[in-house]
Scaffold this motif. Structure first.
Motif, PDB file in Angstrom:
ATOM      1  N   HIS A  50     -12.729   1.483   0.337  1.00 50.78           N
ATOM      2  CA  HIS A  50     -13.375   1.751   1.637  1.00 50.78           C
ATOM      3  C   HIS A  50     -14.928   1.718   1.293  1.00 50.78           C
ATOM      4  O   HIS A  50     -15.488   1.039   0.413  1.00 50.78           O
ATOM      5  N   TRP A  52      -5.915   4.409  -0.248  1.00 50.02           N
ATOM      6  CA  TRP A  52      -6.901   5.223   0.360  1.00 50.02           C
ATOM      7  C   TRP A  52      -6.755   6.687  -0.289  1.00 50.02           C
ATOM      8  O   TRP A  52      -5.695   7.191  -0.606  1.00 50.02           O
ATOM      9  N   GLU A 104      -8.875  -3.472  11.729  1.00 47.57           N
ATOM     10  CA  GLU A 104      -8.906  -2.022  11.798  1.00 47.57           C
ATOM     11  C   GLU A 104      -9.303  -1.437  13.016  1.00 47.57           C
ATOM     12  O   GLU A 104      -8.661  -0.459  13.662  1.00 47.57           O
ATOM     13  N   TRP A 150     -15.733  -3.373   3.766  1.00 42.70           N
ATOM     14  CA  TRP A 150     -16.162  -2.026   3.639  1.00 42.70           C
ATOM     15  C   TRP A 150     -17.257  -2.009   2.577  1.00 42.70           C
ATOM     16  O   TRP A 150     -18.168  -1.256   2.500  1.00 42.70           O
ATOM     17  N   HIS A 182       0.729  -0.963   0.035  1.00 34.03           N
ATOM     18  CA  HIS A 182      -0.171   0.024  -0.078  1.00 34.03           C
ATOM     19  C   HIS A 182       0.929   1.262   0.113  1.00 34.03           C
ATOM     20  O   HIS A 182       1.670   1.678   0.925  1.00 34.03           O
ATOM     21  N   ARG A 224     -11.653  13.172  -2.272  1.00 42.14           N
ATOM     22  CA  ARG A 224     -12.632  12.132  -2.802  1.00 42.14           C
ATOM     23  C   ARG A 224     -13.705  12.839  -3.971  1.00 42.14           C
ATOM     24  O   ARG A 224     -13.894  13.955  -3.813  1.00 42.14           O
TER      25      ARG A 224
END
Length: 292
Positions: free
Chosen positions: A171, A132, A269, A204, A98, A138
């Motif tokens: 997510h 992420w 998480e 998610w 990641h 976003r």
């Protein structure tokens, strides 16, 4: 005497069959069980050697990294070369990583990608993964997600040229609806299936109200990696150890071929047990005994 004779005859037939076709003796090789290192984010940066050794002792053979610094070419102060040596010493392989692409999403600047690719090559990895997107970056429209997809294709082309694959990890925000579609659907439809894979975070997706089995049917073969984490039965905002929560993993794993899944990573998480290492061992054991 007759029963003993029948046993010997039957045993001889079985052994004879295996001698003729020895491949039949070993046809059920189990998948490797991986872990996203974010699961142990509180202790890993302080004791990389110790934590990786404990991960291997729990039974894991693959890891997915986080926390790489392109400026230092290191994971938490440990160079990529030294990190690889620690993995090797424990029989672990970093098959996916990641890496932070937020600067690219904001500015279009791909200057960090070269160091990401170099690190992945040193580790012997298969995947560079986008993990992420910051809230302020976003997408708020279908066009924003189409633009993001175009950028992902651009990154994927460079990864492909280096002999690596690019994956996108979700997510819940990607499932925001735009008319009769959503951000995740746009990414699936607008990215090049030959270049871009998806790391489906099962938790998610379920939390966003989507059944992973429906995604497999709609986009077969696209979800080559999974994040496996369970949802607390009483509070969906919390995780649970695998097998103790609300997600039907047996049904999901039964359709792994349709998904295209080649590997998966356990991740916790939230809602740690008092001892995270005991918690990952509990999840590992459930996966090993019931899902693969």
């Amino acid at each position: 005497m007759n029963k003993r004779r029948e046993f010997l005859i039957n045993s001889g037939l079985v052994l004879g069959t295996l001698a003729i076709t020895p491949s039949l003796a070993f046809t059920t090789k189990k998948r490797a069980i991986g872990i996203q290192l974010w699961t142990l984010r509180e202790t890993l940066p302080k004791d990389i050697k110790g934590v990786l050794a404990q991960i291997a002792k729990a039974g894991f053979t693959e890891v997915e990294t986080f926390g790489f610094s392109p400026k230092d070419n290191a994971f938490f102060g440990t160079t990529v070369t030294d990190f690889k040596a620690i993995l090797d010493a424990n029989g672990l392989k970093a098959t996916s990583n990641h890496f932070d692409f937020n600067n690219f999403i904001k500015t279009g600047d791909l200057s960090d990608l070269k160091s990401y690719i170099a690190a992945a090559k040193v580790l012997g990895s298969e995947y560079v993964t986008i993990p992420w997107i910051l809230p302020e970056l976003r997408g708020t429209s279908a066009d924003d997600y189409k633009k993001l997809a175009a950028g992902i294709n651009k990154v994927a082309q460079q990864c492909h040229a280096a002999g690596l694959k690019l994956a996108y990890h979700n997510h819940d925000f990607e499932f925001t609806k735009f008319g009769n579609t959503n951000g995740y659907e746009i990414l699936l439809n607008e990215t090049d299936p030959k270049l871009v894979d998806f790391e489906l975070d099962l938790y998610w997706a379920v939390r966003a109200g989507h059944n992973p089995l429906d995604l497999f049917k709609q986009h077969p073969g696209r979800f080559t990696m999974w994040h496996v984490k369970d949802m607390d039965k009483a509070n969906k905002e919390l995780n649970a150890e695998i097998g103790k929560g609300a997600i039907d993993f047996k049904a999901i794993f039964a359709q792994s071929k349709l998904s295209g899944m080649k590997r998966f990573f356990l991740e916790h998480e939230t809602n740690y047990t008092p001892n995270p290492l005991e918690s990952i061992k509990t999840s590992f054991d459930y996966i090993s005994k019931n899902l693969i």
